[in-house]
Write an enzyme that holds these catalytic residues in place. Sequence first.
Site, short mmCIF file in Angstrom:
data_model
loop_
_atom_site.label_atom_id
_atom_site.label_comp_id
_atom_site.label_asym_id
_atom_site.label_seq_id
_atom_site.Cartn_x
_atom_site.Cartn_y
_atom_site.Cartn_z
N HIS A 119 15.57 25.37 -42.07
CA HIS A 119 16.41 25.20 -40.88
C HIS A 119 15.62 24.84 -39.62
O HIS A 119 16.21 24.32 -38.66
CB HIS A 119 17.21 26.47 -40.60
CG HIS A 119 18.22 26.80 -41.64
ND1 HIS A 119 19.19 25.91 -42.05
CD2 HIS A 119 18.41 27.94 -42.38
CE1 HIS A 119 19.94 26.49 -42.99
NE2 HIS A 119 19.48 27.71 -43.20
N ASP B 5 20.04 25.78 -51.87
CA ASP B 5 20.35 26.97 -51.10
C ASP B 5 21.85 27.00 -50.77
O ASP B 5 22.51 25.97 -50.76
CB ASP B 5 19.54 26.91 -49.80
CG ASP B 5 19.44 28.23 -49.05
OD1 ASP B 5 18.41 28.90 -49.20
OD2 ASP B 5 20.38 28.57 -48.32
N ASP C 111 18.40 35.70 -34.81
CA ASP C 111 17.84 35.76 -36.16
C ASP C 111 16.38 35.32 -36.23
O ASP C 111 15.75 35.42 -37.28
CB ASP C 111 18.67 34.93 -37.14
CG ASP C 111 18.91 33.49 -36.67
OD1 ASP C 111 18.39 33.13 -35.61
OD2 ASP C 111 19.61 32.75 -37.38
#
Length: 370
Positions: A136, A171, A94
């Site tokens: 992240h 989130d 990703d």
Amino acid sequence: MAKPEPIAYIWHKDYVNESDRYIPTTNRNVMVHLLIEAYGLLDNMMTVTPKKASIQDLAAFHSMDYLNFLSNPNSNRDEDSINDENDDYGLEYDCPIQDGIIEYCQRVAGGTIEAARMLNNGFCKTAIHWLGGWHHAKRSNAAGFCYVNDCVLGIIELRKKFERVLYIDLDLHHGDGVQDAFCGTNKVLTFSIHKFEPGFFPGTGSDKEIGYGKGKYYTVNVPLLDGARDDTFCDIFDKIAPTVLKKFKPGAILCQLGADGLNEDPMHSFNLTHKSQIHCIRKIQNWGIPLLILGGGGYNPANTARTWTSVTASLIGKEISEDIPEHEYFLEYGPHYELPVSQSLRKDLNTSKYIAEVVSTVENNLEQIN
């Protein structure tokens, strides 16, 4: 009548257009900005063009080895070495290496750092940077579409002026990179409401994670199950947030407002609408504390644009039509071409018993803060 506090809106035309290359959503960031513009909301804010962050700015959190690799991923390395280092730095799957990635990282970080500086210098009470919110990334690792952690860099910048900074993460995914960065300090409290279940990325965010050393009890996690609706989300925020505010007494707040918990998001997890984000951000704004707002996740471009536009309008106190105005991306809002995001009939797995247990655990932990 008192004059409204100025709001800074951080954006850069070239950065907006280029940024969609690095996240898995076609034209999302452009759609967000153009819908805000189509509603005439830019007229009610200070638009601020940020500079790119320097490598030294990024190094306030990230390791130089990692930043050097992002800057020169193919320099003086054979193919096997490059593949090994890509894996070491999380630059696969990703977060693949792409052309121009370091410049993108500098733009992301530069926007959030500039927003923090606007607050530090008293130029505004609220600053918005919808293209930020990448929570992240770790010191030497990319993860979850996040190459640099602009949330952490924004908090570091705010700490130059404000002794205590509250981080609120709404989130769908747990803000693990921010938690890891500050889990050992009592100067930053991280408060995250998110989905938590085995196998769901990033695999962290249990209410048992409370911080370490001086930072013990300054990590606040609210793990929710699938199907969370607006009433569930707002109720749990209303129960916990005031206690966080009372116990921590922050000088500034950085809030990540990821939109991947919305109904119809490809994550297929929560069942939220724009109403929950508006509810929470109004509560936070009413605290009267300098506030930096970032974007984050959100993989249904039309619903993300709807929601962040609705939040922006709410922040400046402007009522806007439910009918989407005609503009370049008008057809993306079909078939009803309206602003509200709807809920589905999906079951909310967060029972009243489960919520009561989570709230009790969190409140008991917060009581330990002196």
